[in-house]
Motif scaffolding. Structure first.
Motif, PDB file in Angstrom:
ATOM      1  N   VAL A 147       0.854  -1.178   0.000  1.00 28.69           N
ATOM      2  CA  VAL A 147       0.000   0.000   0.000  1.00 28.69           C
ATOM      3  C   VAL A 147       0.898   1.239   0.000  1.00 28.69           C
ATOM      4  N   GLN A 148       0.449   2.290  -0.625  1.00 25.32           N
ATOM      5  CA  GLN A 148       1.234   3.526  -0.624  1.00 25.32           C
ATOM      6  C   GLN A 148       0.986   4.256   0.679  1.00 25.32           C
ATOM      7  N   PHE A 149       2.036   4.403   1.500  1.00 25.14           N
ATOM      8  CA  PHE A 149       1.900   5.050   2.802  1.00 25.14           C
ATOM      9  C   PHE A 149       1.514   6.529   2.627  1.00 25.14           C
ATOM     10  N   VAL A 157      -7.172   1.168   4.866  1.00 22.18           N
ATOM     11  CA  VAL A 157      -6.703  -0.126   5.366  1.00 22.18           C
ATOM     12  C   VAL A 157      -6.748  -0.150   6.890  1.00 22.18           C
ATOM     13  N   TYR A 158      -6.282   0.919   7.520  1.00 22.15           N
ATOM     14  CA  TYR A 158      -6.321   0.995   8.987  1.00 22.15           C
ATOM     15  C   TYR A 158      -7.753   0.900   9.492  1.00 22.15           C
ATOM     16  N   LEU A 159      -8.669   1.645   8.856  1.00 22.86           N
ATOM     17  CA  LEU A 159     -10.075   1.593   9.263  1.00 22.86           C
ATOM     18  C   LEU A 159     -10.635   0.181   9.097  1.00 22.86           C
ATOM     19  N   ASN A 175       5.369  -0.432   2.083  1.00 24.83           N
ATOM     20  CA  ASN A 175       5.186   0.873   1.446  1.00 24.83           C
ATOM     21  C   ASN A 175       5.633   0.808  -0.011  1.00 24.83           C
ATOM     22  N   MET A 176       4.695   0.982  -0.937  1.00 26.61           N
ATOM     23  CA  MET A 176       5.002   0.938  -2.372  1.00 26.61           C
ATOM     24  C   MET A 176       4.200   2.006  -3.095  1.00 26.61           C
ATOM     25  N   PRO A 177       4.808   2.703  -4.058  1.00 27.67           N
ATOM     26  CA  PRO A 177       4.025   3.627  -4.887  1.00 27.67           C
ATOM     27  C   PRO A 177       2.908   2.851  -5.598  1.00 27.67           C
ATOM     28  N   ASP A 191       1.926 -10.259  -0.963  1.00 27.42           N
ATOM     29  CA  ASP A 191       0.850 -11.248  -1.050  1.00 27.42           C
ATOM     30  C   ASP A 191      -0.447 -10.629  -1.551  1.00 27.42           C
ATOM     31  N   ALA A 192      -0.602  -9.351  -1.276  1.00 28.48           N
ATOM     32  CA  ALA A 192      -1.819  -8.647  -1.679  1.00 28.48           C
ATOM     33  C   ALA A 192      -1.506  -7.161  -1.797  1.00 28.48           C
ATOM     34  N   LEU A 193      -2.371  -6.463  -2.480  1.00 33.29           N
ATOM     35  CA  LEU A 193      -2.225  -5.014  -2.592  1.00 33.29           C
ATOM     36  C   LEU A 193      -3.521  -4.343  -2.161  1.00 33.29           C
ATOM     37  N   ALA A 194      -3.381  -3.134  -1.681  1.00 34.81           N
ATOM     38  CA  ALA A 194      -4.536  -2.286  -1.380  1.00 34.81           C
ATOM     39  C   ALA A 194      -4.346  -1.000  -2.162  1.00 34.81           C
TER      40      ALA A 194
END
Length: 328
Positions: A147-149, A157-159, A175-177, A191-194
């Motif tokens: 996920v991009q921080f 994601v936090y929610l 942390n990824m663009p 493993d997964a992306l958001a």
């Protein structure tokens, strides 16, 4: 005696010369110049989120008496580029997501929130790779989730994790663009992306066996896309702001009425497949507004950004709002 007769004649000649000079001066004076149009510099990036603005520009829907809207295209740069253009003074109005908008509102340059025009609870999703073994929220524990921080997806994601009773620290957030997330899923480095649309839709098309784990909805946040303006410009030229709002409304109406045609026109600008843009239009909510839900959503995102140090101070979103620009 002769001198007395000459005086009226000389006087008449002088008066005639003065009259001729006056008339000649009137004829040769330049015509009155028309007042120049107010130029409004509108910044946007070439992504589907900002389609209402670049579609309106290309369709001539920003045209208004006394106003010229001048595009400030920012290419395919990150969403925060709109905020940077506005804060730096290189644009008068800019369109952006919720995180850049909050950054602009909290900046040293006084900005105002004009309207939300898109967004929606279905904007963010979690997509897993074929062998990830993630079928429910609890399965994310110990997994690498890209996920991009500092993005609104990061906050979503936090929610989502907290809503499902999962400690965010128990998930390996990477942390990824956003532009690198699909490649990360393909290479099994995560493993997964958001991510926000259209990345989830593209991931399902490009990564064999990828599947949707969850849509990050039902969390009290509709992640609005926003029109933000310089306060000084908005107060000096309200007619220009209203022209931007009116053109955005026309484009939003077109997206809702014919997402396929609007998707094709958008794809010509973004380079994405027309079907992907149309699917994104259908998945999201398009409406020009500035209601309590918009402000509540921004406040939720602002609180998250402040908690992770992305935002030093939380702006007073309501105080920066100008709903009067939404009136015809």
């Amino acid at each position: 005696m002769r001198e007395r007769k000459r005086k009226p004649l000389v006087l008449l000649q002088i008066l005639s010369a003065l009259l001729l000079l006056f008339l000649t001066g009137c004829e040769s004076s330049p015509p009155q110049q028309k007042a120049e149009n107010t130029v409004c510099r509108l910044a946007y990036t070439a992504k589907g989120y900002y389609a209402p603005q670049f579609l309106a520009s290309r369709k001539g829907w920003f045209e208004a008496k006394g106003v010229t809207v001048q595009d400030v295209p920012l290419g395919m740069s990150a969403g925060v580029a709109g905020a940077e253009a506005l804060v730096s003074g290189s644009a008068d109005v800019a369109v952006m997501g919720d995180v850049p908008a909050l950054i602009a509102l909290a900046s040293n340059r006084d900005c105002v929130l004009v309207a939300a025009y898109g967004g929606g609870e279905k904007m963010h999703s979690i997509i897993a790779s074929e062998k990830a073994g993630i079928t429910k929220p609890a399965d994310l524990v110990g997994k690498r989730l890209g996920v991009q921080f500092g993005s609104s997806t990061h906050g979503a994601v936090y929610l989502y994790l907290e809503h499902n009773g999962i400690a965010p620290a128990s998930v390996k957030l990477v942390n990824m663009p956003q532009k690198d997330l699909i490649e990360g899923l393909q290479s099994n480095s995560i493993d997964a992306l958001a991510a926000s649309e259209p990345t989830p839709t593209l991931a399902l098309k490009k990564v064999p066996g990828a599947y949707e784990v969850a849509v990050l909805s039902g969390l009290g946040n509709d992640y609005p896309l926003l029109l933000v303006a310089s306060k000084a410009f908005a107060e000096a030229h309200p007619e220009a702001i209203r022209a931007i709002v009116a053109g955005t409304r026309k484009a939003v109406d077109w997206i809702n009425a014919d997402p396929d045609a609007a998707g094709a026109a958008t794809a010509a600008v973004t380079g994405a497949p027309a079907s992907v843009e149309a699917d994104m239009f259908r998945k999201m909510d398009w409406k020009v507004r500035l209601d309590d839900q918009t402000l509540d959503s921004l406040n939720k995102t602002a609180a998250f950004l402040h908690s992770i140090g992305k935002l030093k101070q939380i702006p007073d979103v309501k105080a920066h709002s100008r709903p009067d620009f939404l009136q015809p």
